[in-house]
Design an enzyme around this catalytic site. Structure first.
Site, PDB file in Angstrom:
ATOM      1  N   SER A  23      56.032  -5.849 105.780  1.00 44.49           N
ATOM      2  CA  SER A  23      55.212  -4.918 106.799  1.00 44.49           C
ATOM      3  C   SER A  23      53.609  -4.855 106.643  1.00 44.49           C
ATOM      4  CB  SER A  23      55.556  -3.386 106.454  1.00 44.49           C
ATOM      5  OG  SER A  23      57.102  -3.244 106.673  1.00 44.49           O
ATOM      6  N   ARG A  27      50.750  -6.052 109.324  1.00 45.70           N
ATOM      7  CA  ARG A  27      49.568  -5.295 110.009  1.00 45.70           C
ATOM      8  C   ARG A  27      48.429  -5.716 109.626  1.00 45.70           C
ATOM      9  NH1 ARG A  27      54.199  -2.699 109.372  1.00 45.70           N
ATOM     10  NH2 ARG A  27      54.410  -0.606 110.409  1.00 45.70           N
ATOM     11  N   ASP A 314      65.772  -0.434 105.293  1.00 51.84           N
ATOM     12  CA  ASP A 314      66.105  -2.084 105.034  1.00 51.84           C
ATOM     13  C   ASP A 314      66.764  -2.194 103.881  1.00 51.84           C
ATOM     14  OD1 ASP A 314      64.484  -2.314 107.564  1.00 51.84           O
ATOM     15  OD2 ASP A 314      62.585  -2.957 106.591  1.00 51.84           O
ATOM     16  N   LYS A 341      69.646  -3.489 113.979  1.00 57.35           N
ATOM     17  CA  LYS A 341      68.505  -4.163 113.298  1.00 57.35           C
ATOM     18  C   LYS A 341      68.760  -5.993 113.464  1.00 57.35           C
ATOM     19  CE  LYS A 341      66.162  -1.226 111.225  1.00 57.35           C
ATOM     20  NZ  LYS A 341      64.932  -0.925 111.578  1.00 57.35           N
ATOM     21  N   ARG A 393      68.779  -9.862 105.507  1.00 54.98           N
ATOM     22  CA  ARG A 393      69.143  -8.942 104.228  1.00 54.98           C
ATOM     23  C   ARG A 393      70.525  -8.754 104.188  1.00 54.98           C
ATOM     24  NH1 ARG A 393      64.149  -7.061 103.428  1.00 54.98           N
ATOM     25  NH2 ARG A 393      62.852  -6.559 105.376  1.00 54.98           N
TER      26      ARG A 393
HETATM   27  C1  S3P Z   1      59.064  -1.757 109.740  1.00 56.35           C
HETATM   28  C2  S3P Z   1      59.565  -0.455 110.168  1.00 56.35           C
HETATM   29  C3  S3P Z   1      61.072  -0.286 110.030  1.00 56.35           C
HETATM   30  C4  S3P Z   1      61.838  -1.205 109.273  1.00 56.35           C
HETATM   31  C5  S3P Z   1      61.401  -2.682 109.685  1.00 56.35           C
HETATM   32  C6  S3P Z   1      59.846  -2.887 109.453  1.00 56.35           C
HETATM   33  C7  S3P Z   1      57.775  -1.967 109.922  1.00 56.35           C
HETATM   34  O1  S3P Z   1      61.508  -0.200 111.543  1.00 56.35           O
HETATM   35  O2  S3P Z   1      63.141  -1.232 109.514  1.00 56.35           O
HETATM   36  O3  S3P Z   1      62.053  -3.730 108.905  1.00 56.35           O
HETATM   37  O4  S3P Z   1      57.142  -2.693 109.510  1.00 56.35           O
HETATM   38  O5  S3P Z   1      57.167  -0.790 110.661  1.00 56.35           O
HETATM   39  P1  S3P Z   1      61.570   1.274 112.421  1.00 56.35           P
HETATM   40  O6  S3P Z   1      60.000   1.563 112.173  1.00 56.35           O
HETATM   41  O7  S3P Z   1      61.580   0.865 113.629  1.00 56.35           O
HETATM   42  O8  S3P Z   1      62.535   1.939 111.792  1.00 56.35           O
END
Ligand code: S3P
Length: 449
Positions: A23, A27, A314, A341, A393
């Site tokens: 994540s 970003r 996750d 997912k 996962r």
């Molecule tokens: C993520 C947010 C989550 C997560 C995904 C990564 C992110 O999803 O399940 O694997 O990096 O913002 P949601 O925000 O849609 O719940």
């Protein structure tokens, strides 16, 4: 077709660093591309998903230099990718968050993905962007491809989203940076706040008030920033769950990101009776990080309700596998999002548990796992064949089941482990899981190997 073959037994020991955070890496690539000047990203995750992000920002004009453990991105002026091609591969985060970037920066493109991503719901991000004035189109089924067309300046808005989602929140906030007026997003439960923290690192003022986050249109991202990426809690979670359910385990997971919106797995494992120490808590460029020591324990079943879901979203497949080794039932509810997912994770976990002889009851928004912890010592899972359904996962969650299995486990369709954790099998083997992976004829590990 990539398979994991896991011989029964073993325990997780020693010290390791799980793969870097997916994540935060997504970003870091996106935000440094939006910022003037050069930024560096240290220990980024190099995986199929994050490379899709890096390739896309490069195609939009960001200058990227890659070295071992360090990537620099020089951002600023972005343009639409050549021929509008924006392939997001398997990465839902990229597709959803990039919708906000494309709308805000007026980038015309067609966002596409692989077979799995092409079935995932996108209205949640497209509809609020349309309300802000974006010119986007999506199929009647609400799934990709998403066509982003030329548009006028967006209008800032106050969004109240029905389901916590860091991806949707991030897309709306990034679009809001280029909208007229203020854009805020209010969630029902807090999701991970990596975007808010990283925007602050890039010099943007972010309004933060309980469950509301907001930005003012016109705020600029300032580059020249260093983002150091900690290890991914959701990659560490497989090892935490594996160690917690295996007597004799004693594992130190170093440098794990402990963002409050990602801390659910630790909280849930502790409720299950796991012995977890959080050590050496520190700041990692605006994100909290720590070392996590976890010991094998007798676990008990717990209730995991809707409010606990976003911070563990996750990690639920791994926790449900650990629940099989607990005494009593674990009841998960309010987790219908798991059906959307990379696979239908509720169905995939239920099928995997059943294939390994664990009783469970699949529900619309969760499941009940009947833990076998109280029954006997030793094997919780029978040997067997599990289909990971191309979901990284699911592949990793069922690989750790080998620690408490009575026979060999084969997990099929594991190729997408590359999307989030290349090197998982080697790291797991090093920590004590008797795993081999490969395509075609692979030789299973021998007893005790
Ligand atoms: C993520 C947010 C989550 C997560 C995904 C990564 C992110 O999803 O399940 O694997 O990096 O913002 P949601 O925000 O849609 O719940």
């Amino acid at each position: 077709m990539m398979r994991h073959i896991i011989a029964p037994g073993g325990e997780l020991k020693g010290e390791m660093r799980a793969g870097s955070d997916k994540s935060i890496t997504h970003r870091a690539f996106l935000l440094s591309a939006l910022a003037e000047g050069e930024s560096e990203i240290l220990s980024p995750l190099i995986s199929a998903d994050t490379m899709a992000t890096l390739n896309l920002v490069r195609a939009c004009g960001a200058k990227v230099a890659e070295e071992e453990g360090r990537i620099t991105v020089c951002g600023g002026e972005l343009h639409s990718p050549p021929e509008g091609k924006a392939d997001c591969g398997n990465a839902g985060t990229l597709m959803r968050v990039f919708c906000g970037v494309a709308a805000g920066w007026n980038l015309q493109c067609v966002l596409t993905g692989d077979e799995s991503l092409s079935t995932r719901p996108m209205r949640r991000v497209v509809w609020p962007l349309l309300e802000m004035g974006a010119n986007m189109e999506i199929s009647d089924s609400g799934t990709p491809p998403i066509v982003v067309r030329e548009q006028k300046t967006l209008s800032g808005m106050h969004h109240k989203i029905k389901m916590a989602s860091a991806q949707v929140k991030s897309a709306l906030l990034l679009a809001g940076l280029r909208a007229q007026g203020e854009t805020t997003v209010t969630e029902p439960v807090a999701s991970r706040d990596h975007t808010e923290r990283m925007l602050e690192l890039f010099g943007v003022t972010v309004l933060r008030e309980g469950l509301r986050a907001g930005v003012c249109g016109g705020a600029k991202l300032r580059g020249g920033v260093t983002v150091r990426v900690p290890a991914d809690m959701s990659s560490a979670a497989f090892f935490m769950a594996g160690a917690a359910m295996t007597p004799g385990s004693d594992l130190l997971l170093c440098d794990v990101g402990t963002n409050p919106g990602r801390f659910g797995a630790v909280d849930i494992l502790r409720q299950m009776g796991a012995d977890v120490d959080i050590l050496n808590v520190r700041d990692c460029g605006g994100e909290p990080a720590a070392d996590i020591r976890i010991f094998g324990s007798e676990l008990r079943g717990v209730e995991i309700g809707a409010d606990a879901v976003p911070a563990a979203i996750d990690d639920l497949p791994a926790l449900l596998v650990a629940a099989a080794a607990a005494e009593g039932e674990t009841v998960l509810s309010g987790a219908g999002e798991l059906r959307h997912k990379e696979s239908d994770r509720l169905a995939a976990v239920a099928a995997g548990l059943s294939a390994l002889g664990v009783e469970c009851e699949l529900r619309e928004d969760g499941m009940v796992v009947r833990g076998r912890g109280g029954e006997k010592e030793g094997a919780v899972f029978s040997g067997g064949d599990v289909d990971a359904r191309g979901d990284h996962r699911i592949a990793m969650a069922f690989s750790i089941a080998g620690l408490r299995a009575g026979g060999e486990i084969t997990v099929r369709n594991c190729e997408n482990v590359e999307t989030s954790y290349p090197g998982f099998a080697d790291a797991a083997k090093e920590a004590g899981l008797r795993i081999v992976c490969g395509e075609g004829d692979i030789i299973p590990p021998r007893e005790g190997e």
